[in-house]
Design a protein around this motif. Structure first.
Motif, PDB file in Angstrom:
ATOM      1  N   SER A  94       0.847  -1.194   0.000  1.00  0.00           N
ATOM      2  CA  SER A  94       0.000   0.000   0.000  1.00  0.00           C
ATOM      3  C   SER A  94       0.885   1.248   0.000  1.00  0.00           C
ATOM      4  O   SER A  94       1.763   1.393   0.856  1.00  0.00           O
ATOM      5  CB  SER A  94      -0.884  -0.034   1.249  1.00  0.00           C
ATOM      6  N   PRO A  95       0.646   2.172  -0.929  1.00  0.00           N
ATOM      7  CA  PRO A  95       1.436   3.413  -0.902  1.00  0.00           C
ATOM      8  C   PRO A  95       1.209   4.188   0.394  1.00  0.00           C
ATOM      9  O   PRO A  95       2.150   4.796   0.924  1.00  0.00           O
ATOM     10  CB  PRO A  95       0.928   4.201  -2.123  1.00  0.00           C
ATOM     11  N   ASP A  96      -0.025   4.145   0.914  1.00  0.00           N
ATOM     12  CA  ASP A  96      -0.305   4.892   2.147  1.00  0.00           C
ATOM     13  C   ASP A  96       0.454   4.295   3.341  1.00  0.00           C
ATOM     14  O   ASP A  96       1.080   5.009   4.116  1.00  0.00           O
ATOM     15  CB  ASP A  96      -1.808   4.885   2.452  1.00  0.00           C
ATOM     16  N   LYS A 156       7.094   6.218  -5.268  1.00  0.00           N
ATOM     17  CA  LYS A 156       6.801   7.660  -5.151  1.00  0.00           C
ATOM     18  C   LYS A 156       6.296   7.998  -3.754  1.00  0.00           C
ATOM     19  O   LYS A 156       6.636   9.045  -3.195  1.00  0.00           O
ATOM     20  CB  LYS A 156       5.755   8.062  -6.195  1.00  0.00           C
ATOM     21  N   ALA A 157       5.479   7.116  -3.176  1.00  0.00           N
ATOM     22  CA  ALA A 157       4.964   7.358  -1.821  1.00  0.00           C
ATOM     23  C   ALA A 157       6.118   7.383  -0.815  1.00  0.00           C
ATOM     24  O   ALA A 157       6.149   8.221   0.099  1.00  0.00           O
ATOM     25  CB  ALA A 157       3.953   6.281  -1.444  1.00  0.00           C
ATOM     26  N   GLU A 178       8.048  10.668  -1.359  1.00  0.00           N
ATOM     27  CA  GLU A 178       7.295  11.808  -0.816  1.00  0.00           C
ATOM     28  C   GLU A 178       7.378  11.841   0.714  1.00  0.00           C
ATOM     29  O   GLU A 178       7.386  12.903   1.322  1.00  0.00           O
ATOM     30  CB  GLU A 178       5.828  11.723  -1.236  1.00  0.00           C
ATOM     31  N   ALA A 179       7.439  10.665   1.321  1.00  0.00           N
ATOM     32  CA  ALA A 179       7.502  10.596   2.784  1.00  0.00           C
ATOM     33  C   ALA A 179       8.910  10.867   3.309  1.00  0.00           C
ATOM     34  O   ALA A 179       9.116  10.927   4.521  1.00  0.00           O
ATOM     35  CB  ALA A 179       7.008   9.234   3.254  1.00  0.00           C
ATOM     36  N   ILE A 211       4.376   2.874  -5.265  1.00  0.00           N
ATOM     37  CA  ILE A 211       4.890   2.695  -3.893  1.00  0.00           C
ATOM     38  C   ILE A 211       6.193   3.499  -3.735  1.00  0.00           C
ATOM     39  O   ILE A 211       6.419   4.142  -2.711  1.00  0.00           O
ATOM     40  CB  ILE A 211       5.159   1.194  -3.601  1.00  0.00           C
ATOM     41  N   THR A 221       3.109   2.374   3.256  1.00  0.00           N
ATOM     42  CA  THR A 221       4.553   2.564   3.053  1.00  0.00           C
ATOM     43  C   THR A 221       4.940   3.984   3.449  1.00  0.00           C
ATOM     44  O   THR A 221       5.923   4.200   4.171  1.00  0.00           O
ATOM     45  CB  THR A 221       4.933   2.283   1.582  1.00  0.00           C
ATOM     46  N   GLY A 222       4.150   4.948   2.977  1.00  0.00           N
ATOM     47  CA  GLY A 222       4.429   6.351   3.297  1.00  0.00           C
ATOM     48  C   GLY A 222       4.411   6.585   4.801  1.00  0.00           C
ATOM     49  O   GLY A 222       5.283   7.273   5.345  1.00  0.00           O
TER      50      GLY A 222
END
Ligand code: FMN
Length: 323
Positions: free
Chosen positions: A151-153, A186-187, A190-191, A184, A155-156
């Protein structure tokens, strides 16, 4: 004279993470216990760019039911289950040994909740002997019911929890068990991750033909070794086009040419895993091979070779189509 192969794998971090060369030992494959114990004689790991110590969790883990390893010609499959003695013991008993090593040690951490990632990063903070953190997101999120890596969320959230709890450079290791790894990646960027390691093992299954039953105690396990290489390589290639942070390529590297393939696809550094078990001198041989290649090719360093495959005349963006 040997070429200077030094690479900064965390240029976005305030101090960076400068390695003497781009050759690393991957997590879980460093010595017998993943922390460097019982290294075979003649293995000169101190010359390498870095070693990644075994994924460490908040509490000790005994690992999964046996059998936990299966082998075939093209792959190894493991279901070790993150066996480790827990962060307290690793920081007390292992980290002091690493302080005097020439090779930087990167500690891999994994939590089952976002708060555990935060707790682990905070515990590591300020511990001498640890140069950076590698986040292993290939573990179940007990609050979310999915692996963090899927999940990108999630992972972030895991990455954000770590980068806000440590001053060390942070690398995030992604899983190939996803539809589009760039989402994933990119997330994670970004984090705030400073680099990405691509990839962890791919889920697979081995059957005992005579007994007509699964070989591994957990039925499925993680495929590593040569069979993983084309999959991870494609993920490095795609991710190189999608994000700016350095990529560390891992999966099926056994030779200098395997390492060069990852570098051409976009990896600034590479890690060697399964090959350490059958041939523990592989990393130092690949390092020598890269030094020879750089000298012969009349380039200054492997960094001049990163992403070369993207210069080939190819369709602008790879698709998932196999036809
Ligand atoms: C026995 C074994 C244990 C591993 N343990 C870990 C681990 O604890 N954490 C992790 O992030 N990766 C772990 N890995 C995955 C490797 O670090 C690497 O990503 C993967 O094996 C692909 O590289 P390779 O084909 O060179 O082995 C393990 C791999 C093996 C074979």
């Amino acid at each position: 004279m040997m070429p200077d192969l030094s690479v900064n794998i965390a240029p976005g971090h305030e101090t960076g993470l400068l390695l003497r060369n781009p050759v690393m030992i991957s997590c879980g494959t460093f010595g017998q216990d993943g922390y460097g114990s019982h290294m075979a004689a003649g293995v000169d790991f101190q010359r390498l760019g870095a070693v990644v110590a075994k994924t460490t969790t908040v509490l000790p883990r005994l690992g999964n039911a046996t059998p936990r390893i299966a082998h075939a010609k093209a792959w190894t499959m493991n279901s070790i289950g993150l066996q480790n003695p827990g962060i307290e013991i690793v920081l007390r008993e292992q980290a002091p040994l690493w302080v005097d090593w020439e090779v930087p040690v990167i500690l891999s951490i994994a939590g089952e909740r976002v708060d555990e990632f935060r707790q682990l990063a905070a515990a590591v903070e300020g511990t001498p002997g640890i140069a950076a953190i590698e986040i292993n997101v290939s573990c179940p999120n007990v609050e979310g019911g999915l692996d963090f890596a899927q999940s990108p969320d999630f992972t972030g959230e895991a990455v954000r929890a770590v980068v806000t709890s440590t001053r060390l450079p942070v690398i995030t290791k992604l899983s190939p068990n996803v539809t589009d790894i760039t989402v994933i990646a990119k997330a994670a960027v970004e984090a705030g991750t400073h680099a990405l390691t691509l990839t962890n093992t791919l889920i697979g299954m081995a059957l005992d033909h005579d007994e007509a039953r699964p070989v591994l105690g957990t039925v499925t396990g993680g495929i590593s070794g040569p069979a993983l290489k084309p999959i991870s390589l494609a993920m490095v290639y795609k991710t190189y086009r999608a994000v700016e942070v350095p990529i560390i390529g891992v999966g099926g590297i056994e030779t200098t040419n395997d390492a060069l393939d990852y570098i051409y696809a976009g990896a600034r550094a590479i890690q060697i895993g399964t090959a350490n078990f059958s041939s523990p001198r592989t990393p130092q041989e690949i390092l020598s091979g890269l030094e020879r290649h750089v000298t012969r090719s009349n380039v200054a360093s492997t960094t001049d070779l990163v992403g070369l495959a993207h210069n080939a005349v190819l369709p602008p963006a790879p698709t998932n189509s196999s036809h």
